[in-house]
Write a protein that holds these residues in place. Structure first.
Motif, PDB file in Angstrom:
ATOM      1  N   VAL A  60      11.328  11.928  12.918  1.00 31.00           N
ATOM      2  CA  VAL A  60      11.183  13.144  12.109  1.00 31.00           C
ATOM      3  C   VAL A  60      12.126  14.222  12.645  1.00 31.00           C
ATOM      4  O   VAL A  60      12.732  14.967  11.873  1.00 31.00           O
ATOM      5  CB  VAL A  60       9.721  13.622  12.112  1.00 31.00           C
ATOM      6  N   THR A  61      12.261  14.282  13.950  1.00 30.12           N
ATOM      7  CA  THR A  61      13.160  15.269  14.568  1.00 30.12           C
ATOM      8  C   THR A  61      14.605  15.025  14.129  1.00 30.12           C
ATOM      9  O   THR A  61      15.334  15.979  13.826  1.00 30.12           O
ATOM     10  CB  THR A  61      13.048  15.205  16.108  1.00 30.12           C
ATOM     11  N   ALA A 109      14.916  16.225  10.549  1.00 27.99           N
ATOM     12  CA  ALA A 109      14.918  17.690  10.502  1.00 27.99           C
ATOM     13  C   ALA A 109      16.283  18.236  10.913  1.00 27.99           C
ATOM     14  O   ALA A 109      16.826  19.130  10.253  1.00 27.99           O
ATOM     15  CB  ALA A 109      13.824  18.251  11.407  1.00 27.99           C
ATOM     16  N   SER A 168      12.929  22.528   9.813  1.00 27.16           N
ATOM     17  CA  SER A 168      11.986  22.266  10.910  1.00 27.16           C
ATOM     18  C   SER A 168      11.297  20.915  10.692  1.00 27.16           C
ATOM     19  O   SER A 168      11.280  20.382   9.575  1.00 27.16           O
ATOM     20  CB  SER A 168      10.932  23.366  10.970  1.00 27.16           C
ATOM     21  N   THR A 169      10.687  20.398  11.757  1.00 29.56           N
ATOM     22  CA  THR A 169       9.926  19.147  11.617  1.00 29.56           C
ATOM     23  C   THR A 169       8.707  19.367  10.721  1.00 29.56           C
ATOM     24  O   THR A 169       8.284  18.445  10.027  1.00 29.56           O
ATOM     25  CB  THR A 169       9.479  18.614  12.999  1.00 29.56           C
ATOM     26  N   SER A 188       7.594  17.127   7.516  1.00 33.57           N
ATOM     27  CA  SER A 188       6.225  16.655   7.350  1.00 33.57           C
ATOM     28  C   SER A 188       5.670  17.047   5.980  1.00 33.57           C
ATOM     29  O   SER A 188       5.018  16.247   5.315  1.00 33.57           O
ATOM     30  CB  SER A 188       5.348  17.234   8.459  1.00 33.57           C
TER      31      SER A 188
END
Length: 173
Positions: A16-17, A20, A26-27, A31
């Motif tokens: 996810v990082t 992003a 942002s993460t 999400s």
């Protein structure tokens, strides 16, 4: 130190990082795009989805389950898969589940009520969205009490126990 996740070919899996960073968000935004639980601007959603495709990002179902998010699974518990009655029901449940983007797991009890209860527990542990128990009712008060308890536990966790071809559990569930 965070553990690196690797694919079968030895390559590091995108996180996810990573998504992003690639999308410039942002993460939390990634999400939100993944869960579709919060409004995200269309342009931002498209950037995140493009980054996911470019990186080959795949949602980690185990991590989602640990976070308390449904893993988009439906459990089907039948006596026997070779019986046309059970196979027909399982096919219908699977078809509907697939329309909702859910995976079906079929479990066979072979007529053992304790296996049935164990499979319900297993589906609960895996945060299945629903557990469908098909046919094969047992006229035993202790068993019915245990089944009703599991129905309440599933409901408390945001899941449902569905009885197909069985009498209802009554007011206790």
């Amino acid at each position: 130190m965070r553990r690196q996740s690797t694919a079968a070919d030895g390559q590091r899996r995108a996180t996810v990082t990573d998504v992003a960073r690639r999308a410039g968000v942002s993460t939390a935004t990634v999400s939100r795009v993944l869960n579709r639980n919060y409004p995200v601007a269309e342009a931002t959603r498209e950037r995140v989805e493009t980054a996911m495709r470019e990186l080959g990002y795949v949602v980690n179902a185990h991590a989602r389950a640990l976070a308390g998010v449904s893993n988009r699974t439906v459990g089907i518990i039948v006596n026997e898969v070779i019986d046309p009655f059970y196979a027909y029901i399982a096919r219908g449940v699977e078809r509907e589940a697939a329309l909702g983007g859910r995976l079906c797991l079929v479990c066979c009890t072979q007529g053992d009520p304790q296996r049935e209860l164990a499979f319900i527990d297993l589906m609960h542990e895996r945060r299945a969205d629903a557990v469908v128990v098909v046919g094969g009712s047992l006229a035993d008060r202790g068993y019915t009490t245990e089944l009703a308890r599991r129905a309440r536990e599933l409901d408390a966790g945001g899941s449902k126990l569905v009885l197909c071809g069985r009498p209802p559990l009554g007011e206790q569930a």
